[in-house]
Scaffold this active site. Structure first.
Site, PDB file in Angstrom:
ATOM      1  N   CYS A  13       0.865  -1.183   0.000  1.00 24.33           N
ATOM      2  CA  CYS A  13       0.000   0.000   0.000  1.00 24.33           C
ATOM      3  C   CYS A  13       0.897   1.227   0.000  1.00 24.33           C
ATOM      4  CB  CYS A  13      -0.986  -0.035   1.165  1.00 24.33           C
ATOM      5  SG  CYS A  13      -0.239   0.026   2.803  1.00 24.33           S
ATOM      6  N   ASN A  16       2.212   1.522   4.428  1.00 26.57           N
ATOM      7  CA  ASN A  16       2.479   0.246   5.133  1.00 26.57           C
ATOM      8  C   ASN A  16       2.157   0.349   6.626  1.00 26.57           C
ATOM      9  OD1 ASN A  16       5.321  -2.036   5.682  1.00 26.57           O
ATOM     10  ND2 ASN A  16       3.215  -2.543   5.220  1.00 26.57           N
ATOM     11  N   CYS A  18      -1.529   0.843   7.385  1.00 24.67           N
ATOM     12  CA  CYS A  18      -2.970   0.569   7.491  1.00 24.67           C
ATOM     13  C   CYS A  18      -3.359  -0.679   6.697  1.00 24.67           C
ATOM     14  CB  CYS A  18      -3.802   1.765   7.025  1.00 24.67           C
ATOM     15  SG  CYS A  18      -3.577   3.251   8.048  1.00 24.67           S
ATOM     16  N   ARG A  19      -3.487  -0.534   5.376  1.00 23.88           N
ATOM     17  CA  ARG A  19      -4.065  -1.620   4.572  1.00 23.88           C
ATOM     18  C   ARG A  19      -3.157  -2.829   4.422  1.00 23.88           C
ATOM     19  NH1 ARG A  19      -5.111   2.201  -0.351  1.00 23.88           N
ATOM     20  NH2 ARG A  19      -3.133   2.955   0.506  1.00 23.88           N
ATOM     21  N   SER A  20      -1.894  -2.605   4.031  1.00 19.65           N
ATOM     22  CA  SER A  20      -1.062  -3.793   3.738  1.00 19.65           C
ATOM     23  C   SER A  20      -0.637  -4.576   4.984  1.00 19.65           C
ATOM     24  CB  SER A  20       0.124  -3.454   2.836  1.00 19.65           C
ATOM     25  OG  SER A  20       1.015  -2.566   3.440  1.00 19.65           O
ATOM     26  N   ASP A 127      -8.375   3.995   1.443  1.00 21.43           N
ATOM     27  CA  ASP A 127      -7.340   4.198   2.447  1.00 21.43           C
ATOM     28  C   ASP A 127      -7.940   4.730   3.746  1.00 21.43           C
ATOM     29  OD1 ASP A 127      -5.138   4.805   3.897  1.00 21.43           O
ATOM     30  OD2 ASP A 127      -4.114   5.896   2.292  1.00 21.43           O
TER      31      ASP A 127
HETATM   32  P1  4NP Z   1      -1.787   2.871   4.059  1.00 28.84           P
HETATM   33  O1  4NP Z   1      -2.359   4.281   4.563  1.00 28.84           O
HETATM   34  O2  4NP Z   1      -1.220   3.125   2.666  1.00 28.84           O
HETATM   35  O3  4NP Z   1      -2.960   1.961   4.011  1.00 28.84           O
HETATM   36  O4  4NP Z   1      -0.734   2.465   5.046  1.00 28.84           O
HETATM   37  C1  4NP Z   1      -1.578   5.455   4.599  1.00 28.84           C
HETATM   38  C2  4NP Z   1      -0.804   5.723   5.684  1.00 28.84           C
HETATM   39  C3  4NP Z   1      -0.072   6.887   5.728  1.00 28.84           C
HETATM   40  C4  4NP Z   1      -0.122   7.783   4.689  1.00 28.84           C
HETATM   41  C5  4NP Z   1      -0.900   7.500   3.594  1.00 28.84           C
HETATM   42  C6  4NP Z   1      -1.628   6.328   3.537  1.00 28.84           C
HETATM   43  N1  4NP Z   1       0.597   9.009   4.742  1.00 28.84           N
HETATM   44  O5  4NP Z   1       0.453   9.825   3.833  1.00 28.84           O
HETATM   45  O6  4NP Z   1       1.376   9.203   5.699  1.00 28.84           O
END
Ligand code: 4NP
Length: 153
Positions: A13, A16, A18-20, A127
């Site tokens: 994702c 790294n 939340c989703r993955s 997300d």
């Molecule tokens: P993820 O979510 O891709 O599912 O881990 C996010 C976590 C942090 C950020 C973006 C998406 N960020 O911009 O910091």
């Protein structure tokens, strides 16, 4: 011809956190329950959260459903991941586009979207870092893992 069964899967994702990592824990758990010995890891395309644990609200949502994310730590995808893993699953189309920029020349590892495995007609796991819907992300991740698992069995 169906695709050959992967021996290792990387889920990717953006951050790294939340989703993955959720997909990593859920898929690992479901593969273990099914008795399938497939290595699973996760990574982000971005480097903002390298070394961080998953988002606290993601840890909490996963914990309510029986998955422990607390020991996971974020890392960024590296070119060597394309040699190390047989299948790479992207949480949304922009993640897929971004990870393709890391692919080494000549590498042909299969990299596809993860959400379509859920069979819900969606191509992205929204997300939760932005939507705030951590339970919804978990629900879609679980459905995608179930769909993937049924293809692996
Ligand atoms: P993820 O979510 O891709 O599912 O881990 C996010 C976590 C942090 C950020 C973006 C998406 N960020 O911009 O910091």
């Amino acid at each position: 011809m169906p695709d050959p069964k992967p021996e290792s899967i990387l889920i990717v994702c953006l951050g790294n956190i939340c989703r993955s990592p959720t997909a990593e824990a859920v898929l690992r758990s479901k593969l273990a329950d099914a008795g399938l010995g497939i290595e699973v890891d996760s990574a982000g395309t971005g480097d903002w959260h390298v070394g961080d644990p998953p988002h606290a609200d993601m840890i909490a949502a996963a914990s309510r459903a029986g998955y422990d994310l607390s020991q996971l730590r974020a890392r960024q995808i590296v070119p060597e991941d394309f040699e190390r893993f047989d299948l790479i699953l992207a949480a949304d189309p922009s993640n897929l586009e971004d990870l393709e920029r890391v692919r080494p020349a000549g590498n042909s590892t299969r990299a596809v979207l993860f959400a379509p495995y859920a069979g819900r007609g969606v191509d992205a796991i929204p997300d939760p870092y932005h939507t705030g819907d951590f339970d919804g992300a978990l629900d879609l991740v679980e459905a995608a893992c179930d769909g993937l698992l049924s293809q692996l069995q």
